[in-house]
Design an enzyme around this catalytic site. Structure first.
Site, PDB file in Angstrom:
ATOM      1  N   ARG A  87      67.363  16.475   8.933  1.00 43.07           N
ATOM      2  CA  ARG A  87      66.476  17.387   9.658  1.00 43.07           C
ATOM      3  C   ARG A  87      65.163  16.665   9.893  1.00 43.07           C
ATOM      4  NH1 ARG A  87      62.862  16.927   6.489  1.00 43.07           N
ATOM      5  NH2 ARG A  87      61.764  18.512   7.644  1.00 43.07           N
ATOM      6  N   ALA A 110      62.408  16.386  13.369  1.00 43.25           N
ATOM      7  CA  ALA A 110      62.695  16.052  14.769  1.00 43.25           C
ATOM      8  C   ALA A 110      63.097  14.584  14.985  1.00 43.25           C
ATOM      9  CB  ALA A 110      61.486  16.433  15.624  1.00 43.25           C
ATOM     10  N   ARG A 159      70.652  21.479  18.100  1.00 39.82           N
ATOM     11  CA  ARG A 159      69.445  22.278  17.796  1.00 39.82           C
ATOM     12  C   ARG A 159      68.564  22.237  19.044  1.00 39.82           C
ATOM     13  NH1 ARG A 159      66.567  21.270  12.133  1.00 39.82           N
ATOM     14  NH2 ARG A 159      65.865  23.418  12.516  1.00 39.82           N
ATOM     15  N   ASP A 181      57.945  19.526  16.438  1.00 38.49           N
ATOM     16  CA  ASP A 181      59.273  19.373  17.039  1.00 38.49           C
ATOM     17  C   ASP A 181      59.204  19.187  18.541  1.00 38.49           C
ATOM     18  OD1 ASP A 181      59.868  20.649  14.361  1.00 38.49           O
ATOM     19  OD2 ASP A 181      61.839  20.074  15.139  1.00 38.49           O
ATOM     20  N   ASN A 216      56.127  23.787  15.908  1.00 40.01           N
ATOM     21  CA  ASN A 216      56.468  23.199  14.603  1.00 40.01           C
ATOM     22  C   ASN A 216      57.026  24.317  13.726  1.00 40.01           C
ATOM     23  OD1 ASN A 216      56.589  20.898  12.838  1.00 40.01           O
ATOM     24  ND2 ASN A 216      54.932  21.820  11.649  1.00 40.01           N
TER      25      ASN A 216
HETATM   26  O1  MRU Z   1      63.934  22.759  10.532  1.00 41.28           O
HETATM   27  P1  MRU Z   1      63.414  21.397  10.198  1.00 41.28           P
HETATM   28  O2  MRU Z   1      63.370  21.108   8.738  1.00 41.28           O
HETATM   29  O3  MRU Z   1      64.124  20.318  10.975  1.00 41.28           O
HETATM   30  O4  MRU Z   1      61.915  21.417  10.724  1.00 41.28           O
HETATM   31  C1  MRU Z   1      61.167  20.234  10.682  1.00 41.28           C
HETATM   32  C2  MRU Z   1      59.752  20.404  11.076  1.00 41.28           C
HETATM   33  O5  MRU Z   1      59.308  21.462  11.443  1.00 41.28           O
HETATM   34  C3  MRU Z   1      58.916  19.154  11.076  1.00 41.28           C
HETATM   35  O6  MRU Z   1      57.569  19.459  10.855  1.00 41.28           O
HETATM   36  C4  MRU Z   1      59.034  18.460  12.443  1.00 41.28           C
HETATM   37  O7  MRU Z   1      60.378  18.276  12.802  1.00 41.28           O
HETATM   38  C5  MRU Z   1      58.328  17.152  12.464  1.00 41.28           C
HETATM   39  S1  MRU Z   1      59.141  15.928  11.471  1.00 41.28           S
HETATM   40  C6  MRU Z   1      58.266  14.487  11.613  1.00 41.28           C
END
Ligand code: MRU
Length: 362
Positions: free
Chosen positions: A53, A55, A98, A245, A255
């Site tokens: 997980r 982004a 996603r 994201d 985010n």
């Molecule tokens: O649902 P997730 O755990 O994938 O969400 C991740 C986030 O919200 C992070 O802050 C974002 O992807 C940035 S990662 C450098």
């Protein structure tokens, strides 16, 4: 120079290049377990269930997955055209795994560029796809480091940072985005402490951010999300660092849900609020935050998050995975190109252009 900390390897090829080995983040912090992904269903499931997980990391996973799947097709003896058809279908499927993180689409678009070139045998195609995935991974490492170096100047010795979710090494192929300046500052001998929002409902803050910072020997304190306002009132942190994201062309930022609340708190208490993300997170085709598709997750992640029922079994649940922070609340956006301030539109467009130019001149 030896680093004063270690970050975990989130992803690598298995020796045969036909599988991809990931650190299964659903098992953290209790177990540090690597699993191999081989079929398109396994890659899709790993992305959707958050085994991988963050982004940048889901983009890298999809690109490496497509490389691995192409190698399997070549080994099965498919001709080049049939391999391109099959791999294009895999790419379509992974791109839809996603919806919010634009890095996933960005990485797959780069892979599609190789597919549309269409020259050579199935084995050569697999070779080129895997090489592109490796480039995406190493570029991500470099972008993380550059973000960390730009933003480390925002940190003074003794500062306390607050962050949300996990935008650290576990979310990328490198030292993370929001946590990158914490690592870089630590390298230069500054003492920086971090408050990690627990991040309901899947606890990326307490399970992942707290784990990776503890492993690195960095001072970290977990708060549950509803404690953030009390923290700002009683012991205001010096700065907020979060990841993203997707950043719209005007600087609005999607985010992990809860980020917007942190931005409102930061504004109320006069604490600077920075978003740290590579240009692969900037989506110039999406004009504003209102145009960003927001993923909604299953009700049971809230009702019985980690097994125990914590709400009536069939109660309605509203569960967006992300929220949007309007650019007016953002003090600065840090990409690998530098620290950008409002008006974000021209600055982000220039950063994206510079990144694309850098790739073509490589
Ligand atoms: O649902 P997730 O755990 O994938 O969400 C991740 C986030 O919200 C992070 O802050 C974002 O992807 C940035 S990662 C450098």
């Amino acid at each position: 120079m030896t680093k004063p900390y270690e970050v975990p390897t989130t992803i690598r090829w298995a020796a045969d290049g036909r599988r991809v080995r990931i650190l299964d983040q659903t098992r953290l912090p209790t177990e540090r377990l690597e699993v191999d992904l081989q079929t398109v269903e396994e890659f899709e499931e790993a992305i959707q269930s958050l085994r991988v997980r963050g982004a940048p990391l889901i983009g890298i996973t999809a690109a490496m997955g497509i490389g691995a799947l192409a190698r399997q097709r070549a080994d099965e003896g498919l001709d080049a055209d049939s391999a391109i058809d099959a791999v294009s279908r895999d790419a379509d499927r992974l791109a839809a795994a996603r919806p919010t993180a634009i890095n996933l689409v960005w990485a797959i678009e780069r892979v599609r560029g190789i597919l549309s070139d269409g020259t050579g045998s199935a084995a050569e195609l697999a070779e080129r796809l895997s090489a592109e995935a490796n480039d995406i991974l190493s570029e991500d490492r470099r972008m993380c480091r550059a973000i960390g170096e730009h933003a480390a100047i925002l940190l003074q010795d003794g500062d306390a940072v607050i962050t949300h979710c996990n935008a650290g090494s576990l979310a990328t192929g490198g030292i993370g985005t929001a946590l990158a300046p914490v690592y870089v500052a630590t390298e230069s001998g500054k003492r920086v402490s971090v408050f990690a929002d627990e991040t309901r409902p899947l606890l990326q803050g307490s399970r992942l951010t707290a784990w990776e910072l503890s492993q690195a020997g960095i001072d970290v304190t977990v708060i549950s999300d509803n404690m953030a306002a009390a923290l700002f009132a009683q012991h205001p942190p010096d700065i907020v660092f979060v990841g993203s994201d997707r950043i719209a062309a005007n600087g609005d930022v999607a985010n992990k849900v809860g980020t917007y609340g942190l931005a409102v708190l930061a504004r109320h208490h006069g604490v600077p609020f920075y978003v740290l993300a590579p240009t692969s997170t900037v989506d110039l085709q999406t004009p504003t935050g209102a145009d960003i598709p927001i993923e909604h997750r299953s009700a049971d992640e809230v009702r019985r998050g980690f097994g125990k029922l914590t709400a009536p079994v069939e109660v309605a649940v509203w569960s967006p995975a992300f929220d949007v922070t309007p650019h007016e609340l953002v003090t600065g956006i840090v990409t690998e190109a530098g620290i950008h301030v409002d008006p974000y539109g021209p600055a982000l467009a220039e950063a994206v252009r510079l990144a694309a130019d850098g790739r073509t001149s490589d």
